[in-house]
Design an enzyme around this catalytic site. Sequence first.
Site, PDB file in Angstrom:
ATOM      1  N   TYR A 144       0.856  -1.185   0.000  1.00 35.39           N
ATOM      2  CA  TYR A 144       0.000   0.000   0.000  1.00 35.39           C
ATOM      3  C   TYR A 144       0.894   1.237   0.000  1.00 35.39           C
ATOM      4  O   TYR A 144       1.904   1.268   0.700  1.00 35.39           O
ATOM      5  CB  TYR A 144      -0.891  -0.004   1.246  1.00 35.39           C
ATOM      6  CG  TYR A 144      -1.721   1.249   1.444  1.00 35.39           C
ATOM      7  CD1 TYR A 144      -2.782   1.545   0.590  1.00 35.39           C
ATOM      8  CD2 TYR A 144      -1.455   2.127   2.495  1.00 35.39           C
ATOM      9  CE1 TYR A 144      -3.551   2.685   0.776  1.00 35.39           C
ATOM     10  CE2 TYR A 144      -2.220   3.269   2.687  1.00 35.39           C
ATOM     11  CZ  TYR A 144      -3.271   3.547   1.827  1.00 35.39           C
ATOM     12  OH  TYR A 144      -4.024   4.682   2.025  1.00 35.39           O
ATOM     13  N   ASP A 180       9.192   2.646  -0.161  1.00 40.34           N
ATOM     14  CA  ASP A 180       8.167   3.332   0.613  1.00 40.34           C
ATOM     15  C   ASP A 180       8.332   2.889   2.064  1.00 40.34           C
ATOM     16  O   ASP A 180       7.919   1.798   2.441  1.00 40.34           O
ATOM     17  CB  ASP A 180       6.775   3.001   0.079  1.00 40.34           C
ATOM     18  CG  ASP A 180       5.680   3.734   0.850  1.00 40.34           C
ATOM     19  OD1 ASP A 180       6.014   4.415   1.848  1.00 40.34           O
ATOM     20  OD2 ASP A 180       4.496   3.626   0.461  1.00 40.34           O
ATOM     21  N   LYS A 205       4.213   8.725   9.057  1.00 38.47           N
ATOM     22  CA  LYS A 205       3.998   8.107  10.369  1.00 38.47           C
ATOM     23  C   LYS A 205       5.015   8.566  11.433  1.00 38.47           C
ATOM     24  O   LYS A 205       4.917   9.689  11.900  1.00 38.47           O
ATOM     25  CB  LYS A 205       3.917   6.582  10.213  1.00 38.47           C
ATOM     26  CG  LYS A 205       2.749   6.228   9.267  1.00 38.47           C
ATOM     27  CD  LYS A 205       2.272   4.818   9.282  1.00 38.47           C
ATOM     28  CE  LYS A 205       0.949   4.715   8.541  1.00 38.47           C
ATOM     29  NZ  LYS A 205       1.001   4.136   7.231  1.00 38.47           N
TER      30      LYS A 205
HETATM   31  C1  LIG Z   1       0.362   4.753   5.860  1.00 40.00           C
HETATM   32  C2  LIG Z   1       1.109   4.522   4.607  1.00 40.00           C
HETATM   33  C3  LIG Z   1       1.038   5.421   3.533  1.00 40.00           C
HETATM   34  C4  LIG Z   1       0.108   6.602   3.537  1.00 40.00           C
HETATM   35  O1  LIG Z   1       0.407   7.512   4.535  1.00 40.00           O
HETATM   36  P1  LIG Z   1      -0.725   8.569   4.976  1.00 40.00           P
HETATM   37  O2  LIG Z   1      -0.019   9.435   5.965  1.00 40.00           O
HETATM   38  O3  LIG Z   1      -1.824   7.733   5.559  1.00 40.00           O
HETATM   39  O4  LIG Z   1      -1.152   9.286   3.772  1.00 40.00           O
HETATM   40  C5  LIG Z   1       1.847   5.207   2.438  1.00 40.00           C
HETATM   41  N1  LIG Z   1       2.678   4.149   2.379  1.00 40.00           N
HETATM   42  C6  LIG Z   1       2.766   3.263   3.387  1.00 40.00           C
HETATM   43  C7  LIG Z   1       3.729   2.134   3.285  1.00 40.00           C
HETATM   44  C8  LIG Z   1       1.975   3.409   4.524  1.00 40.00           C
HETATM   45  O5  LIG Z   1       2.039   2.516   5.496  1.00 40.00           O
END
Ligand SMILES: *Cc1c(COP(=O)(O)O)cnc(C)c1O
Length: 429
Positions: free
Chosen positions: A144, A239, A267
């Site tokens: 994701y 990511d 995060k």
């Molecule tokens: C949470 C997450 C996102 C999105 O971050 P938001 O602050 O919710 O927009 C993107 N990539 C990964 C791997 C994530 O865990």
Amino acid sequence: MKRNNSQQLFDEAKLLFPGGVNSPVRAFKSVSGPPLFIKSGNGAHFIDEDDNTYLDFCCSWGPLILGHNNDKIREAIVKTVANGTSFGTPTKLGNEIGRLIVENHRYLEKIRFVSSGTEAVMSAIRLARGYSGKNKIVKFEGCYHGHVDSLLVKAGSGLATFGESTSSGIPKSFVEETLVLGLNDLAGFEKLLEEQHNDIAAVIIEPIPANNGLLLQDQNYLVWLRTLCDKYGVLLIFDEVISGFRVGFEGASGYYSIQPDIITFGKIVGGGMPVGAYGGSKEIMSHVAPDGPVYQAGTLSANPVAMAAGIAVLKQLLEEDFYENQHIKTKKFTDSIQRYADEKEYPMHMVQIGSIFWFAFAQERIFTADQIDPQGMDKFKVMHHELLHRGIYLGPSGYEVGFISAAHTDEDLADAAITICNVLDLVFG
Ligand SMILES: *Cc1c(COP(=O)(O)O)cnc(C)c1O
């Protein structure tokens, strides 16, 4: 445990917000009961509007690596906010956090702050496209990357690499720019790059896939991705919105000793405030405006309050043995549950890396999204419900991982492990 007040607030919220929430998983659709409305948190626990206390394994979906209401983060926020919230100018605090990150991360020379993980990823793929002059992005099923249009795509039926969007409202032409592969598929990846590298700007992966269960990959596989990306002139984006600052200060890149071209963060980096970032070498980052032609901006980017929170969390992460302690504590917790499940021959296993864990309702190790048995989610639903009644809060979906913070004590975890084992008897009984 009563949930009357949460129920009442949720009824009201449903009149105000789609599904009563401002982010979909919060609605408890795949577990039972109304979502908890939380009024306060401290350390490893939080309290709902019915005054029930829970041990929290969701930790706001990852940011709270130091637990709720960490003294130093709170003090930094309060001290900073007394001077104003945002000026739309550079600030000294911005320099401070930039230095803190760049000086302690072997793979970063420059970074740019944004306000969410999604924004970081969106900007990183624009940069990859601007830098390479190519359009297509390869992503992996089960990873994701936020709600970026062209990444809300899953493998379609038939030809593996043609995607299908997972949300309405996404033009087909956007989806066509995304190629989707299964994780852990070396041959498929090599074939794709060999055939289409002239059109592929970048490959994006969660090096520690933690948004669809915890699908840990072999280091060899990740090294292979790096090797092939180099061979074919394709950028590699890690990511690290979850794994960044979670499995080590240098995240998964440091953990596996792999240098991606661009890394995205979110995060943890904001210490509980809305912050994201992306970074890489000076050379690549020089393509971002105003140095270069790739436009990206943000009204509240790097605002001092968020930066102060980020500095306060990162400094604590740099303390000696921080990550080692988190790992030991978490492993002890997951091992004890695993031992119990093995004794009882329950078909499940605990997946763990650093302070991330996941209940896999399968006996064998799982590498790919399609190896997850959807029936396990029924088991998770029972487990979630029973644990909630016993004061333990897990993210409300069996596809979500759990997080352990520095505030979770050995005693909290030992008690929770006993409760979880009791609940496993109900789940498998
Ligand atoms: C949470 C997450 C996102 C999105 O971050 P938001 O602050 O919710 O927009 C993107 N990539 C990964 C791997 C994530 O865990």
